[in-house]
Design a protein around this motif. Sequence first.
Motif, short mmCIF file in Angstrom:
data_model
loop_
_atom_site.label_atom_id
_atom_site.label_comp_id
_atom_site.label_asym_id
_atom_site.label_seq_id
_atom_site.Cartn_x
_atom_site.Cartn_y
_atom_site.Cartn_z
N LEU A 93 -65.99 -2.76 -25.24
CA LEU A 93 -66.11 -3.71 -23.49
C LEU A 93 -65.36 -3.92 -23.18
N GLY A 94 -64.75 -3.10 -22.29
CA GLY A 94 -63.66 -4.15 -21.31
C GLY A 94 -62.32 -3.20 -21.86
N ALA A 95 -61.05 -3.26 -20.65
CA ALA A 95 -59.74 -3.14 -20.98
C ALA A 95 -59.63 -3.13 -22.54
N GLY A 96 -58.72 -2.29 -22.71
CA GLY A 96 -58.06 -2.75 -23.90
C GLY A 96 -58.82 -2.44 -25.29
N MET A 97 -59.89 -2.40 -24.90
CA MET A 97 -61.23 -2.78 -26.22
C MET A 97 -61.21 -1.23 -26.90
N ASN A 98 -60.68 0.26 -26.17
CA ASN A 98 -60.17 1.24 -27.33
C ASN A 98 -60.56 1.62 -28.58
N ARG A 99 -59.18 0.59 -28.10
CA ARG A 99 -58.12 0.81 -29.19
C ARG A 99 -59.32 -0.01 -31.14
N GLU A 100 -59.73 -1.64 -30.36
CA GLU A 100 -60.74 -1.95 -31.92
C GLU A 100 -62.17 -1.39 -31.81
N ALA A 101 -62.33 -0.97 -30.85
CA ALA A 101 -63.33 0.54 -31.29
C ALA A 101 -63.32 1.22 -32.22
N THR A 130 -64.32 2.67 -20.48
CA THR A 130 -64.56 2.36 -19.04
C THR A 130 -66.36 2.39 -18.74
N PHE A 131 -66.62 2.89 -19.91
CA PHE A 131 -68.02 2.39 -19.44
C PHE A 131 -68.51 0.72 -19.46
N ARG A 132 -69.88 0.72 -18.35
CA ARG A 132 -70.57 -0.97 -18.23
C ARG A 132 -71.63 -0.72 -19.45
#
Length: 425
Positions: free
Chosen positions: A341-349, A369-371
């Motif tokens: 949820l929100g920019a920069g979170m792909n890495r954590e996910a 980028t998904f809401r």
Amino acid sequence: MIKAVRGTRDLLPPDTALWNFVEATAREVFRAYNFHEIRTPIFEDTQLFSRAVGEETDVVSKEMYTWEDRGRAESDHGQSLTLRPENTAGVVRAYIEHKLWDRGLNKLYYMGPQFRRERPQKGRYRQFFQIGAEVIGPSTAGSESPARDAEVLEMLATLLDRLGITGWTLELNSVGCANDRATYNEALRKALEPVASQMCVDCQRRAVTNPLRVFDCKVPEDQPIIESLPRISQYLDEPCREHFSHVQEILKSVGVEFVLNDRLVRGLDYYTRTAFEFTHGALGAQNAILGGGRYDGLSEALGGPPAPGIGFAIGEDRLVMSLQTSAEGAKAKPDVYVAPLGAGMNREAARLARELRRGSAIVELGDETFRLKKSFEVATKLGARYILIVGENEVKADTFALKNLASGEQVQVPRNELAARIVEK
Ligand code: HAM
């Protein structure tokens, strides 16, 4: 638009989960009976099939994909090659080529595509898949024993039960050995002589060349004549009779039910003694889920040493059709949808997804980028059990919101407890 060739098809998810389930279960069962995998080539020298399966069979005379090789080298130029229409011939060729008799009794299984140019219909394809097994070896290793026939049949009953397939029927016959075949063929020829002219052209030819193949005829008008022909069961010699009754005794003692069908001769020439099919009522016209039998003379027919054998092949396409799709289909769905949820979170996910997968969870990963609303929609469409929100606050607290999509219940779970929580059913 280019489409898949007639009689071939793509297997897509979620159906492929069922195929995997069937194959994994078959491997497990084969292992329990001490079978080991063999993989033979998908194409072979054409002669292998014409000699093993028989010139007069429908498979060889009408259905093979055969071509002449165009290799540059002298050695293979013009060689006639054929896509395998079945796998027993290839296994026996490999048995001879690699002198597998040195290993005593060979218990081999295979899975893979086979090719026959048949008229496509429900349950009948031009590329289809078989799961098969063969028991072959010198008779000193016990390959000729009725105990082998019974073991193979009992294994099949176990496999079908394990897959949750109910309502099958095991049809059993003995087609005799070379001895009784000669007298039986003579009797058939005699019985066919006065009536052959009233039959279809194929049968007229078979009546002369290979009368047993008359039983493969599907022409409705020919059936009353075929029904009146002498049966192989009346022509079995004493050793064949004994073998057959021994097989039946063991089957009864282990509790595998069967029905005798003395019209069952199977469509391939190599069979001797025990022949069988498992049929399933729900399949329609193509109701044979699997077929097999003994082939005690096949190795010698291919230039090898005496090597009695018995085996079967399951039509995997038909097996999958007869399965209750819902139960196993459900297993293919992800346990959890991880929603950054929100920019920069792909890495954590991605880190979290990796941890969860190591903890045996089936994970689908969203995108930052998904809401939130879109993540919920995607997770629901996939049929995920949970959605896991990965936002900045969650990462800081090392505790994540895990929501059960069916019940709507939401709990906060510390990172190190997540995988266990998700995989527990
Ligand atoms: P088969 O009876 O020719 O035997 O084939 C076995 C099974 O493969 C059939 O019962 C059917 O389920 C499936 N099958 C055959 N043709 C098609 C098709 N066109 N489309 C879909 N499924 C099909 C054999 O192949 C022997 N090699 C079996 C064997 C092994 N006998 C001894 N060892």
